[in-house]
Design a protein around this motif. Structure first.
Motif, PDB file in Angstrom:
ATOM      1  N   ASP A   8       2.412   5.553  -6.175  1.00 42.82           N
ATOM      2  CA  ASP A   8       3.060   7.242  -5.628  1.00 42.82           C
ATOM      3  C   ASP A   8       3.582   7.163  -4.314  1.00 42.82           C
ATOM      4  N   ASP A  54       2.583   7.553 -10.808  1.00 42.59           N
ATOM      5  CA  ASP A  54       3.103   8.610 -10.795  1.00 42.59           C
ATOM      6  C   ASP A  54       4.467   8.957 -11.633  1.00 42.59           C
ATOM      7  N   SER A  81      -0.052  12.115 -12.535  1.00 43.17           N
ATOM      8  CA  SER A  81       0.777  12.918 -12.240  1.00 43.17           C
ATOM      9  C   SER A  81       0.314  14.753 -12.327  1.00 43.17           C
TER      10      SER A  81
END
Length: 215
Positions: A8, A54, A81
C-alpha cells in the motif's frame, strides 16, 4: 502460522494493518513486510502466503498486472482496498486475485478473509458482487440464465458429464452452452480459451462458482 505481506502506498495503512493483525491474530497471522510498490516487494523475494494488495498505488501500476506478477511469483493475492473503483476491482479479479477485503471492514473480517484465501477459498462479499453486477460501464457478455448456471458449475471444477447430471441435460447440450459462452466472451473482447479463463470471467461477472477450480 500464515505469513502475510501488505502493499500500500500509504505508510499509515501499511503499519496500521500490521499492528492490527498483530493485536487480533497473534499466533495465527504474522506480517512479514510492508511495501509501497509491488516491484519493491518482489525484489525482496520474501516468503508470504497472502499479499494484501491495494488497487491504486502511487506508481500508477495496473492492478491486473500487479496481481499477475505476484501470482507468477507464487503468492496468493487478496485485494485490500476501499473498493470504490469497480473498473480497477475487475482488473485485479481478472488478474487472478483470490478475493476482496475492504479497508472499512472490521479487523476480524480481514483476519477471516486472510485465513480463507490462505486456505484456497475465494472471498467475495455480497456487497462486492453487487458493485460488480451493477457496473453498467462494463462490457458484459450478456449470458443467459442457463449459460450462467453452466459457467458457474464448469468453471468451479465440474466436468461436462457432472454438469449435465447436475442440471438434468445432455452432455452435448453442456458442450454447446460452453461453446456459446466462449463465443460471447470473445465478442466483447474477453476471450476465455481455457477453464481457468472461464473461472476468472465467472468471478469478474459476479458468477461465483460453487466449488473450487481444479488444476
Amino acid at each position: 502460522m500464515i505469513h502475510a505481506a501488505v502493499i500500500d502506498d500509504h505508510e499509515a495503512i501499511r503499519f496500521g494493518v500490521a499492528a492490527a493483525l498483530a493485536g487480533h491474530a497473534a499466533g495465527r497471522i504474522t506480517v512479514v513486510s510492508e511495501d509501497a510498490t509491488v516491484d519493491t516487494f518482489l525484489a525482496r523475494q520474501l516468503r508470504a502466503d497472502v499479499v494484501l494488495l491495494d488497487l491504486q498505488l502511487a506508481d500508477g501500476s495496473d492492478p491486473k498486472q500487479n496481481t499477475e506478477d505476484l501470482i507468477a511469483a507464487g503468492y496468493t493475492v487478496l485485494v485490500y482496498s476501499i473498493a470504490d473503483n469497480v473498473r480497477l476491482l475487475r482488473r485485479a479479479l481478472a488478474g487472478g486475485a483470490a478475493g476482496v477485503c475492504r479497508k472499512a471492514d472490521p479487523i476480524a473480517d480481514t483476519v477471516a478473509s486472510i485465513e480463507a484465501v490462505a486456505d484456497g477459498q475465494i472471498v467475495l462479499s455480497q456487497e462486492i458482487l453487487g458493485l460488480i453486477e451493477g457496473d453498467e460501464s462494463y462490457v458484459a457478455a450478456n449470458l443467459g440464465h442457463r449459460e450462467r448456471e453452466v459457467l458457474a458449475l464448469y468453471a468451479g471444477g465440474m466436468e461436462v458429464p457432472e454438469v449435465a447430471v447436475r442440471l438434468g441435460i445432455a452432455e452435448n447440450s453442456v458442450k454447446e452452452y460452453l461453446k456459446r459462452i466462449r463465443a460471447k466472451y470473445t465478442i466483447v473482447n474477453r476471450p476465455a480459451t481455457s477453464k481457468l479463463d472461464l473461472f476468472r470471467r465467472a468471478i469478474e461477472d459476479g458468477i461465483v462458482p460453487p466449488v473450487e477450480p481444479r488444476a
